[in-house]
Every structure is written in C-alpha cells, then in structure tokens.
Design an enzyme around this catalytic site. Structure first.
Site, PDB file in Angstrom:
ATOM      1  N   GLU A 121       4.830  -5.143   7.152  1.00  0.00           N
ATOM      2  CA  GLU A 121       4.044  -4.103   7.823  1.00  0.00           C
ATOM      3  C   GLU A 121       4.533  -3.779   9.232  1.00  0.00           C
ATOM      4  O   GLU A 121       4.548  -2.616   9.639  1.00  0.00           O
ATOM      5  CB  GLU A 121       2.558  -4.511   7.875  1.00  0.00           C
ATOM      6  CG  GLU A 121       1.828  -4.322   6.548  1.00  0.00           C
ATOM      7  CD  GLU A 121       1.935  -5.499   5.606  1.00  0.00           C
ATOM      8  OE1 GLU A 121       2.825  -6.356   5.792  1.00  0.00           O
ATOM      9  OE2 GLU A 121       1.129  -5.574   4.662  1.00  0.00           O
ATOM     10  N   ALA A 130       0.862  -1.190   0.000  1.00  0.00           N
ATOM     11  CA  ALA A 130       0.000   0.000   0.000  1.00  0.00           C
ATOM     12  C   ALA A 130       0.891   1.230   0.000  1.00  0.00           C
ATOM     13  O   ALA A 130       2.045   1.187   0.459  1.00  0.00           O
ATOM     14  CB  ALA A 130      -0.899  -0.023   1.222  1.00  0.00           C
ATOM     15  N   GLY A 152       0.651  -5.188   0.922  1.00  0.00           N
ATOM     16  CA  GLY A 152      -0.568  -5.337   0.120  1.00  0.00           C
ATOM     17  C   GLY A 152      -0.316  -5.970  -1.233  1.00  0.00           C
ATOM     18  O   GLY A 152      -1.215  -6.600  -1.800  1.00  0.00           O
ATOM     19  N   GLU A 176      -0.382  -9.524  -0.530  1.00  0.00           N
ATOM     20  CA  GLU A 176      -1.767  -9.878  -0.185  1.00  0.00           C
ATOM     21  C   GLU A 176      -2.643  -9.985  -1.433  1.00  0.00           C
ATOM     22  O   GLU A 176      -3.495 -10.869  -1.526  1.00  0.00           O
ATOM     23  CB  GLU A 176      -2.328  -8.855   0.808  1.00  0.00           C
ATOM     24  CG  GLU A 176      -1.647  -8.980   2.169  1.00  0.00           C
ATOM     25  CD  GLU A 176      -2.049  -7.890   3.142  1.00  0.00           C
ATOM     26  OE1 GLU A 176      -2.013  -6.699   2.759  1.00  0.00           O
ATOM     27  OE2 GLU A 176      -2.407  -8.222   4.281  1.00  0.00           O
TER      28      GLU A 176
HETATM   29  N1  DAK Z   1       4.609   3.220  -0.680  1.00  0.00           N
HETATM   30  C1  DAK Z   1       5.009   4.391  -1.253  1.00  0.00           C
HETATM   31  N2  DAK Z   1       6.169   4.516  -1.944  1.00  0.00           N
HETATM   32  C2  DAK Z   1       6.944   3.434  -2.069  1.00  0.00           C
HETATM   33  C3  DAK Z   1       6.586   2.179  -1.497  1.00  0.00           C
HETATM   34  C4  DAK Z   1       5.356   2.094  -0.781  1.00  0.00           C
HETATM   35  N3  DAK Z   1       4.904   0.951  -0.254  1.00  0.00           N
HETATM   36  N4  DAK Z   1       7.572   1.294  -1.778  1.00  0.00           N
HETATM   37  C5  DAK Z   1       8.501   1.955  -2.496  1.00  0.00           C
HETATM   38  N5  DAK Z   1       8.122   3.253  -2.684  1.00  0.00           N
HETATM   39  C6  DAK Z   1       8.822   4.299  -3.396  1.00  0.00           C
HETATM   40  C7  DAK Z   1      10.009   4.812  -2.573  1.00  0.00           C
HETATM   41  O1  DAK Z   1       9.572   5.770  -1.624  1.00  0.00           O
HETATM   42  C8  DAK Z   1      10.864   5.405  -3.673  1.00  0.00           C
HETATM   43  O2  DAK Z   1      10.336   6.659  -4.025  1.00  0.00           O
HETATM   44  P1  DAK Z   1      11.301   7.949  -4.220  1.00  0.00           P
HETATM   45  O3  DAK Z   1      12.050   8.069  -2.956  1.00  0.00           O
HETATM   46  O4  DAK Z   1      12.169   7.551  -5.398  1.00  0.00           O
HETATM   47  O5  DAK Z   1      10.350   9.057  -4.522  1.00  0.00           O
HETATM   48  C9  DAK Z   1      10.635   4.456  -4.846  1.00  0.00           C
HETATM   49  O6  DAK Z   1       9.419   3.785  -4.568  1.00  0.00           O
HETATM   50  C10 DAK Z   1      11.730   3.412  -4.973  1.00  0.00           C
HETATM   51  O7  DAK Z   1      11.861   2.766  -3.730  1.00  0.00           O
HETATM   52  P2  DAK Z   1      13.273   2.566  -3.006  1.00  0.00           P
HETATM   53  O8  DAK Z   1      14.185   3.703  -3.322  1.00  0.00           O
HETATM   54  O9  DAK Z   1      12.990   2.273  -1.576  1.00  0.00           O
HETATM   55  O10 DAK Z   1      13.797   1.276  -3.796  1.00  0.00           O
HETATM   56  P3  DAK Z   1      14.780   0.157  -3.270  1.00  0.00           P
HETATM   57  O11 DAK Z   1      15.064  -0.680  -4.465  1.00  0.00           O
HETATM   58  O12 DAK Z   1      15.925   0.734  -2.499  1.00  0.00           O
HETATM   59  O13 DAK Z   1      13.926  -0.707  -2.211  1.00  0.00           O
HETATM   60  C11 DAK Z   1      11.926  -1.897  -1.443  1.00  0.00           C
HETATM   61  C12 DAK Z   1      12.830  -1.454  -2.654  1.00  0.00           C
HETATM   62  C13 DAK Z   1      10.678  -2.538  -2.034  1.00  0.00           C
HETATM   63  C14 DAK Z   1      12.680  -2.910  -0.604  1.00  0.00           C
HETATM   64  C15 DAK Z   1      11.588  -0.642  -0.596  1.00  0.00           C
HETATM   65  O14 DAK Z   1      11.069   0.377  -1.471  1.00  0.00           O
HETATM   66  C16 DAK Z   1      10.563  -0.916   0.459  1.00  0.00           C
HETATM   67  O15 DAK Z   1      10.887  -1.471   1.494  1.00  0.00           O
HETATM   68  N6  DAK Z   1       9.313  -0.446   0.234  1.00  0.00           N
HETATM   69  C17 DAK Z   1       8.274  -0.461   1.240  1.00  0.00           C
HETATM   70  C18 DAK Z   1       7.761  -1.878   1.441  1.00  0.00           C
HETATM   71  C19 DAK Z   1       6.683  -1.902   2.496  1.00  0.00           C
HETATM   72  O16 DAK Z   1       6.884  -1.589   3.677  1.00  0.00           O
HETATM   73  N7  DAK Z   1       5.463  -2.363   2.110  1.00  0.00           N
HETATM   74  C20 DAK Z   1       4.355  -2.480   2.993  1.00  0.00           C
HETATM   75  C21 DAK Z   1       3.506  -1.226   2.996  1.00  0.00           C
HETATM   76  S1  DAK Z   1       2.144  -1.353   4.123  1.00  0.00           S
HETATM   77  C22 DAK Z   1      -5.502  -2.566   4.214  1.00  0.00           C
HETATM   78  C23 DAK Z   1      -5.037  -3.345   3.161  1.00  0.00           C
HETATM   79  C24 DAK Z   1      -3.688  -3.404   2.901  1.00  0.00           C
HETATM   80  C25 DAK Z   1      -2.787  -2.687   3.648  1.00  0.00           C
HETATM   81  C26 DAK Z   1      -3.245  -1.929   4.693  1.00  0.00           C
HETATM   82  C27 DAK Z   1      -4.601  -1.855   4.972  1.00  0.00           C
HETATM   83  N8  DAK Z   1      -6.893  -2.461   4.493  1.00  0.00           N
HETATM   84  C28 DAK Z   1      -7.848  -3.196   3.615  1.00  0.00           C
HETATM   85  C29 DAK Z   1      -7.405  -1.754   5.588  1.00  0.00           C
HETATM   86  C30 DAK Z   1      -1.381  -2.800   3.267  1.00  0.00           C
HETATM   87  C31 DAK Z   1      -0.383  -2.171   3.882  1.00  0.00           C
HETATM   88  C32 DAK Z   1       0.966  -2.202   3.278  1.00  0.00           C
HETATM   89  O17 DAK Z   1       1.199  -2.757   2.239  1.00  0.00           O
END
Ligand code: DAK
Length: 257
Positions: A131, A65, A108, A111
């Site tokens: 998460e 997400a 997500g 998921e």
């Molecule tokens: N959201 C927003 N931007 C993201 C992102 C994300 N999840 N993942 C990556 N980006 C963006 C980064 O901010 C970066 O943007 P700039 O800085 O260039 O503007 C760009 O994508 C490239 O990312 P990185 O520079 O970080 O790239 P790397 O290759 O170094 O790293 C990575 C890749 C995938 C390991 C890293 O980006 C990462 O850890 N990303 C976050 C992963 C994460 O934590 N995902 C979980 C998010 S929480 C719900 C349903 C679902 C959910 C919640 C509620 N309901 C039905 C109520 C779900 C929640 C989630 O998914």
C-alpha cells in the site's frame, strides 16, 4: 444466488468460494466484497456445511483492493460512504475459513488471507502489503494482524517497504500452515477442510473462537473465555458421543448438537 465476481461450490460438508476477476488478478472491488459476504453468509446458514475454503486462481489469490475503484475517492467520500467497511464481515463468521493461496496475495488480498483461520500456500504464493507504494497504508487489518502474527520487526519491514515475501518465508514465520505444489493446493485445502468439517460443528466453532481470542484479548480474558467454552461443551450430545466412542473403540457419530 448467482454471482459475477466469485464462483461458489460445495464438496460434501465444505463450501468453496473462488474469487473470479481474472483480468484484474482478482482485485477486490465493492461488488466482489458484497458477493463474497453473501456467499459466506450462505455457507454460515447452511447447517450441512462445516468449513469454508476461500481461494483464487493459480496466478492470484487477490492483488488487493481495486485501485481503479479507489483512485479518485476523497476522504469525504470514504468516510461518508463507509468505504470498504464491510470488509470486516469475515471476522464474524463462526465456521472455520481456510485460505488456499496461489500467486499474488497483496494488500487487501493478503489481509483477507490473514483474516481467515489458517492459510495453505502454494509454492508460487507471494504475500505483501504494498500500500505505501501507492500512497496509502494497509486498511483491511494488515498493520494489526501482521504485527501480531509475525512480530514488529518483520511487520515494519514489510509494511514500510511494501516488499513481497515468498511462501517459504511465510511458512517460516508461521503465517501459513503448509506450503504445497500449486497443482496440489486445492486438493490439500479440501482434505484439511473435510477433516475439520467431519468433526462436531459447535465444538469446532468454540475452538476457533478460543484461538482467535489469543489475538484479541489479554491473556486473563482469553483464558476465562477458554474455560467458559470448555464448560459449555460438556452439555453437548457430541461430547458424550465423542468420549463414549473413544472408550468403545469406534468412530464417533457427531450430530452437531
Ligand atoms: N487493482 C486494480 N487492478 C489491478 C490490481 C489492483 N489492485 N492489480 C492488478 N490489476 C490489474 C492491472 O491493472 C492489469 O489490468 P490491465 O492493465 O490488463 O487492464 C491486470 O490486473 C494485470 O496486472 P499487471 O499487468 O500489473 O500484471 P503483472 O503480472 O505485471 O503484475 C502485480 C502483477 C500483482 C505485481 C501487479 O499487478 C501489482 O502490483 N498490482 C497492484 C498490487 C497492489 O498495489 N495492491 C494493493 C492495493 S491497495 C480498506 C481495506 C483494504 C484496503 C483499503 C481499505 N478499508 C476497510 C478501508 C486495501 C487496499 C489495497 O489493497
């Protein structure tokens, strides 16, 4: 209909939805979910389509997400706004949805892949539910689906640490049907989707529903659903055609009725 965060195309009887926010690794924001749901509905309504592929880029299926969109929300905001409630929409799609996953499938993104009917993974795929590392828990079905599909010990280990698993581990756990080289991912997913889409669409819908019941119902209810479904299929022209074609040693001509 034109979309900004996804690309859609059709290949014969197969509908393809490609997540397309490359700068954010296909992070799932509200607009993307709305557009993806509209595209799913479009393919669901299109009687020529028999299977759907959901995919991303070679680098990311989806990195979760959109954290920028969630960061400042309060509990009141997410409750009143039914935040991401429309994520469940994919669960109601009757046609098979195949996730073709390369690169990151996190949070997500993972998921959504788990909500699909099967997953084909590229060798570079990385799956995880990170998460807890950003102060929340999985909210798109991850705690329930990963525990049911991979077992409690693995689900706990993955969810409590947020670590990623590679495609090989996912295959060993039965989370993905097959692992293929990145450059063959789309071709292989399309071949699978075409094979399914060539069969009788109502029969395939019944098979999908019955298998999904194994994860949603107690055994007795699932067995009853299966029995009811197979009984219903004996009224289909496609059942008569399929069995006649077998006995006449010719390929069946299914008409989806
Ligand atoms: N959201 C927003 N931007 C993201 C992102 C994300 N999840 N993942 C990556 N980006 C963006 C980064 O901010 C970066 O943007 P700039 O800085 O260039 O503007 C760009 O994508 C490239 O990312 P990185 O520079 O970080 O790239 P790397 O290759 O170094 O790293 C990575 C890749 C995938 C390991 C890293 O980006 C990462 O850890 N990303 C976050 C992963 C994460 O934590 N995902 C979980 C998010 S929480 C719900 C349903 C679902 C959910 C919640 C509620 N309901 C039905 C109520 C779900 C929640 C989630 O998914």
């Amino acid at each position: 209909m034109s979309f900004e965060t996804i690309l859609t195309e059709t290949h014969g009887k197969v509908g393809v939805i490609r997540l397309n926010r490359p700068k954010a690794l296909n992070a799932l924001n509200g607009q993307l979910i709305t557009e993806m749901n509209a595209a799913l509905d479009g393919f669901e309504r299109d009687t020529t389509i028999g299977a759907i592929i959901l995919t991303g880029s070679d680098k990311a299926f989806a990195a979760g997400a959109d954290i920028r969109e969630m960061k400042d929300k309060t509990t009141a905001d997410v409750v009143a706004g039914k935040f991401l409630a429309d994520w469940d929409h994919i669960n109601g799609i009757r046609k098979p949805v195949i996730a073709a996953v390369a690169g990151y499938a996190l949070g997500g993104g993972f998921e959504f892949a788990l909500a699909c009917d099967t997953i084909i993974a590229a060798e570079n795929a990385k799956f995880g539910l990170p998460e807890v590392t950003i102060g929340i828990i999985p909210g798109g079905g991850g705690t329930q689906r990963l525990a049911r599909y991979a077992g409690k010990a693995k689900a706990m280990e993955m969810i409590l640490t947020g670590r990623m698993m590679d495609a090989g581990e996912a295959e060993r756990l039965g989370l993905v049907a097959r692992v293929v080289p990145v450059e063959k991912l789309f071709e292989d997913a399309l071949a699978l989707a075409e094979k399914i889409a060539a069969l009788s669409h109502p029969v395939i819908a019944a098979a999908k529903r019955a298998v999904n019941a194994a994860f949603e119902e107690p055994m007795s209810a699932g067995l009853a659903l299966e029995r009811n479904a197979i009984y219903q299929l004996f009224d289909l022209d496609d059942q008569k055609e399929g069995m006649a074609a077998f006995l006449e040693k010719r390929p069946p001509q299914f008409r989806n009725r």
